[in-house]
Design a protein around this motif. Sequence first.
Motif, PDB file in Angstrom:
ATOM      1  N   ARG A  18       0.829  -1.199   0.000  1.00 22.25           N
ATOM      2  CA  ARG A  18       0.000   0.000   0.000  1.00 22.25           C
ATOM      3  C   ARG A  18       0.867   1.255   0.000  1.00 22.25           C
ATOM      4  O   ARG A  18       0.612   2.200  -0.750  1.00 22.25           O
ATOM      5  N   LEU A  19       1.895   1.258   0.836  1.00 19.05           N
ATOM      6  CA  LEU A  19       2.788   2.417   0.878  1.00 19.05           C
ATOM      7  C   LEU A  19       3.577   2.572  -0.410  1.00 19.05           C
ATOM      8  O   LEU A  19       3.764   3.681  -0.908  1.00 19.05           O
ATOM      9  N   LYS A  20       4.028   1.469  -0.975  1.00 19.90           N
ATOM     10  CA  LYS A  20       4.744   1.540  -2.257  1.00 19.90           C
ATOM     11  C   LYS A  20       3.832   2.051  -3.364  1.00 19.90           C
ATOM     12  O   LYS A  20       4.243   2.858  -4.198  1.00 19.90           O
ATOM     13  N   GLY A  21       2.588   1.584  -3.363  1.00 19.15           N
ATOM     14  CA  GLY A  21       1.622   2.059  -4.353  1.00 19.15           C
ATOM     15  C   GLY A  21       1.371   3.552  -4.217  1.00 19.15           C
ATOM     16  O   GLY A  21       1.311   4.279  -5.214  1.00 19.15           O
ATOM     17  N   PHE A  22       1.244   4.017  -2.974  1.00 18.35           N
ATOM     18  CA  PHE A  22       1.016   5.441  -2.762  1.00 18.35           C
ATOM     19  C   PHE A  22       2.236   6.257  -3.194  1.00 18.35           C
ATOM     20  O   PHE A  22       2.090   7.315  -3.817  1.00 18.35           O
ATOM     21  N   ASN A  23       3.423   5.766  -2.894  1.00 17.66           N
ATOM     22  CA  ASN A  23       4.641   6.453  -3.338  1.00 17.66           C
ATOM     23  C   ASN A  23       4.688   6.543  -4.860  1.00 17.66           C
ATOM     24  O   ASN A  23       5.075   7.573  -5.418  1.00 17.66           O
ATOM     25  N   PHE A  24       4.294   5.476  -5.527  1.00 16.32           N
ATOM     26  CA  PHE A  24       4.260   5.459  -6.984  1.00 16.32           C
ATOM     27  C   PHE A  24       3.224   6.460  -7.498  1.00 16.32           C
ATOM     28  O   PHE A  24       3.464   7.170  -8.479  1.00 16.32           O
ATOM     29  N   PHE A  25       2.081   6.558  -6.832  1.00 16.56           N
ATOM     30  CA  PHE A  25       1.063   7.538  -7.194  1.00 16.56           C
ATOM     31  C   PHE A  25       1.623   8.957  -7.085  1.00 16.56           C
ATOM     32  O   PHE A  25       1.429   9.779  -7.982  1.00 16.56           O
ATOM     33  N   VAL A  26       2.295   9.234  -5.992  1.00 15.15           N
ATOM     34  CA  VAL A  26       2.869  10.572  -5.796  1.00 15.15           C
ATOM     35  C   VAL A  26       3.888  10.877  -6.895  1.00 15.15           C
ATOM     36  O   VAL A  26       3.887  11.971  -7.464  1.00 15.15           O
ATOM     37  N   LEU A  27       4.735   9.921  -7.200  1.00 14.65           N
ATOM     38  CA  LEU A  27       5.745  10.120  -8.243  1.00 14.65           C
ATOM     39  C   LEU A  27       5.104  10.389  -9.606  1.00 14.65           C
ATOM     40  O   LEU A  27       5.477  11.345 -10.301  1.00 14.65           O
ATOM     41  N   LEU A  28       4.144   9.567  -9.989  1.00 18.17           N
ATOM     42  CA  LEU A  28       3.458   9.778 -11.263  1.00 18.17           C
ATOM     43  C   LEU A  28       2.718  11.115 -11.280  1.00 18.17           C
ATOM     44  O   LEU A  28       2.690  11.804 -12.307  1.00 18.17           O
ATOM     45  N   SER A  29       2.131  11.481 -10.165  1.00 16.40           N
ATOM     46  CA  SER A  29       1.409  12.749 -10.079  1.00 16.40           C
ATOM     47  C   SER A  29       2.348  13.936 -10.265  1.00 16.40           C
ATOM     48  O   SER A  29       2.000  14.913 -10.933  1.00 16.40           O
TER      49      SER A  29
END
Length: 136
Positions: A18-29
């Motif tokens: 979940r944390l890795k997914g959120f980090n990936f979301f932030v990066l893509l954003s």
Amino acid sequence: MDEWQYLWDHFKFNAEQRLKGFNFFVLLSIFADGGVFTAIDRHFNPVLLVLLGSFIIILALVFWLVDLRSQHLLRLTIPGLKQLEKEFPEHSRLFANDSGCHGKIVRYSTAFRVLIFCQFIFGAGVVVYGATQWAC
């Protein structure tokens, strides 16, 4: 493998994902938002803004769905972990002690949802702005 290890491994894996997914979301954003500001600054074709805004909306929706699934998988383990914690001294019952302490606002889920919602609104604003520029 015993029950404790099984539950903990499941919880730990899904919490990390979940944390890795959120980090990936932030990066893509960050990259998508940077693309929007670059497109506006350099007066690119408004169609690009509509496409970038649409991408940001889709990104927010997909990561919201992924986060909902991750939350569900994490919640599956909590009752079992709380049950196993009953063997521990009260001060060591982390899941039991944490539940209900912070209410519904001070949570990772709230922070994730706020950021995902803000990104969705930003994307919608970019689409509207691009569409109005395109129509002119």
